[in-house]
Design a protein around this motif. Structure first.
Motif, PDB file in Angstrom:
ATOM      1  N   GLU A 164      -3.433  29.033 -50.603  1.00 37.93           N
ATOM      2  CA  GLU A 164      -2.490  30.106 -50.322  1.00 37.93           C
ATOM      3  C   GLU A 164      -1.104  29.684 -50.799  1.00 37.93           C
ATOM      4  O   GLU A 164      -0.782  28.493 -50.859  1.00 37.93           O
ATOM      5  CB  GLU A 164      -2.483  30.393 -48.827  1.00 37.93           C
ATOM      6  CG  GLU A 164      -3.842  30.853 -48.317  1.00 37.93           C
ATOM      7  CD  GLU A 164      -3.960  30.846 -46.809  1.00 37.93           C
ATOM      8  OE1 GLU A 164      -2.918  30.855 -46.104  1.00 37.93           O
ATOM      9  OE2 GLU A 164      -5.109  30.824 -46.320  1.00 37.93           O
ATOM     10  N   GLU A 165      -0.295  30.687 -51.111  1.00 35.22           N
ATOM     11  CA  GLU A 165       1.063  30.419 -51.598  1.00 35.22           C
ATOM     12  C   GLU A 165       1.841  29.535 -50.625  1.00 35.22           C
ATOM     13  O   GLU A 165       2.479  28.564 -51.032  1.00 35.22           O
ATOM     14  CB  GLU A 165       1.789  31.753 -51.815  1.00 35.22           C
ATOM     15  CG  GLU A 165       3.169  31.611 -52.399  1.00 35.22           C
ATOM     16  CD  GLU A 165       3.806  32.960 -52.706  1.00 35.22           C
ATOM     17  OE1 GLU A 165       5.003  32.970 -53.002  1.00 35.22           O
ATOM     18  OE2 GLU A 165       3.109  34.004 -52.642  1.00 35.22           O
TER      19      GLU A 165
ATOM     20  N   SER B  55       6.931  29.121 -55.019  1.00 34.65           N
ATOM     21  CA  SER B  55       6.471  30.510 -54.917  1.00 34.65           C
ATOM     22  C   SER B  55       6.427  31.131 -56.309  1.00 34.65           C
ATOM     23  O   SER B  55       5.468  31.836 -56.657  1.00 34.65           O
ATOM     24  CB  SER B  55       7.397  31.324 -54.012  1.00 34.65           C
ATOM     25  OG  SER B  55       7.163  31.021 -52.672  1.00 34.65           O
TER      26      SER B  55
ATOM     27  N   ARG C  80       3.033  32.462 -58.266  1.00 34.73           N
ATOM     28  CA  ARG C  80       2.903  33.831 -58.754  1.00 34.73           C
ATOM     29  C   ARG C  80       2.847  33.911 -60.281  1.00 34.73           C
ATOM     30  O   ARG C  80       2.168  34.779 -60.825  1.00 34.73           O
ATOM     31  CB  ARG C  80       4.019  34.699 -58.186  1.00 34.73           C
ATOM     32  CG  ARG C  80       3.798  34.911 -56.701  1.00 34.73           C
ATOM     33  CD  ARG C  80       4.939  35.635 -56.030  1.00 34.73           C
ATOM     34  NE  ARG C  80       4.665  35.751 -54.615  1.00 34.73           N
ATOM     35  CZ  ARG C  80       4.264  36.875 -54.034  1.00 34.73           C
ATOM     36  NH1 ARG C  80       4.075  37.966 -54.734  1.00 34.73           N
ATOM     37  NH2 ARG C  80       4.046  36.896 -52.736  1.00 34.73           N
TER      38      ARG C  80
ATOM     39  N   SER D 200      -1.404  33.547 -59.122  1.00 31.39           N
ATOM     40  CA  SER D 200      -1.692  34.871 -58.577  1.00 31.39           C
ATOM     41  C   SER D 200      -0.416  35.714 -58.544  1.00 31.39           C
ATOM     42  O   SER D 200       0.427  35.510 -57.665  1.00 31.39           O
ATOM     43  CB  SER D 200      -2.264  34.744 -57.160  1.00 31.39           C
ATOM     44  OG  SER D 200      -2.388  36.005 -56.559  1.00 31.39           O
ATOM     45  N   PRO D 201      -0.257  36.658 -59.479  1.00 33.21           N
ATOM     46  CA  PRO D 201       0.963  37.467 -59.538  1.00 33.21           C
ATOM     47  C   PRO D 201       1.283  38.199 -58.231  1.00 33.21           C
ATOM     48  O   PRO D 201       2.452  38.399 -57.906  1.00 33.21           O
ATOM     49  CB  PRO D 201       0.684  38.464 -60.663  1.00 33.21           C
ATOM     50  CG  PRO D 201      -0.343  37.806 -61.517  1.00 33.21           C
ATOM     51  CD  PRO D 201      -1.183  36.980 -60.567  1.00 33.21           C
ATOM     52  N   GLN D 202       0.261  38.585 -57.473  1.00 37.29           N
ATOM     53  CA  GLN D 202       0.488  39.288 -56.208  1.00 37.29           C
ATOM     54  C   GLN D 202       0.640  38.324 -55.027  1.00 37.29           C
ATOM     55  O   GLN D 202       0.885  38.751 -53.910  1.00 37.29           O
ATOM     56  CB  GLN D 202      -0.671  40.265 -55.909  1.00 37.29           C
ATOM     57  CG  GLN D 202      -0.744  41.437 -56.868  1.00 37.29           C
ATOM     58  CD  GLN D 202      -1.345  41.050 -58.213  1.00 37.29           C
ATOM     59  OE1 GLN D 202      -2.205  40.179 -58.296  1.00 37.29           O
ATOM     60  NE2 GLN D 202      -0.871  41.686 -59.262  1.00 37.29           N
ATOM     61  N   GLY D 203       0.450  37.048 -55.256  1.00 33.48           N
ATOM     62  CA  GLY D 203       0.560  36.079 -54.175  1.00 33.48           C
ATOM     63  C   GLY D 203      -0.690  35.961 -53.333  1.00 33.48           C
ATOM     64  O   GLY D 203      -0.660  35.391 -52.245  1.00 33.48           O
ATOM     65  N   ASP D 204      -1.805  36.501 -53.841  1.00 30.89           N
ATOM     66  CA  ASP D 204      -3.071  36.400 -53.114  1.00 30.89           C
ATOM     67  C   ASP D 204      -3.603  34.965 -53.172  1.00 30.89           C
ATOM     68  O   ASP D 204      -3.349  34.245 -54.145  1.00 30.89           O
ATOM     69  CB  ASP D 204      -4.116  37.339 -53.720  1.00 30.89           C
ATOM     70  CG  ASP D 204      -3.722  38.798 -53.599  1.00 30.89           C
ATOM     71  OD1 ASP D 204      -3.079  39.154 -52.587  1.00 30.89           O
ATOM     72  OD2 ASP D 204      -4.057  39.576 -54.517  1.00 30.89           O
TER      73      ASP D 204
END
Length: 162
Positions: free
Chosen positions: A63-64, A93, A97, A101-105
């Motif tokens: 996770e981010e 962060s 991204r 994961s561009p959406q932060g998923d």
């Protein structure tokens, strides 16, 4: 030996053997292929180990916030409480991204592995050097993981997000 790996049995001297066709090169190439495969196997094990230290809550994904927290802990180890935790959070962060994961998923081990291979290739294309880089990353991650576990019991911990 050719490198620092205990499992590496290839010596600096080439392994010349006369094959049925009289071609010694085939044995040397096979020996090198086996050698590089051993390093590739070690690299894969190292990537898996690094992922496990990043997965702070052990849920099988990165996770981010886990990437941020681990790198804040690394900053703490290098600079103490004077580290700019906000800047670290912002930088990692953005990295998460932009690269994962561009959406932060949350991302899977496979995505982390692909990113790690790209990063290592950008740093050095020598498999032995990549293994040594990973060993350094793991050493820092282990220390940072311990800091994260300890700081999770403290009010505020190391968090100072963007």
């Amino acid at each position: 030996r050719c490198c620092m790996e205990d499992s590496c049995e290839r010596s600096l001297e080439p392994d010349f053997r006369l094959g049925p066709s009289g071609a010694m090169v085939e044995v040397v190439v096979a020996s090198r292929a086996k050698h590089f495969q051993a390093h590739a196997d070690h690299l894969e094990e190292a990537i898996a180990q690094l992922f496990s230290f990043h997965d702070l809550n052990s849920n099988g994904v990165l996770e981010e916030l886990e990437l941020v927290r681990l790198n804040q802990a690394i900053a703490f180890l290098h600079h103490g409480r004077g580290a700019d935790f906000g800047a670290v959070a912002l930088n990692f962060s953005k990295l998460f991204r932009n690269e994962l994961s561009p959406q932060g998923d949350p991302v899977s081990y496979t995505q982390f592995r692909q990113y790690t291979h790209r990063t290592l290739a950008g740093l050095d294309d020598d498999p032995e050097a990549q293994v040594m880089i990973m060993e350094q990353f793991i050493a820092e991650a282990i220390s940072a993981w311990e800091v994260c576990k300890e700081s999770s019991n403290l009010p505020g911990g190391l968090h100072e997000g963007p």
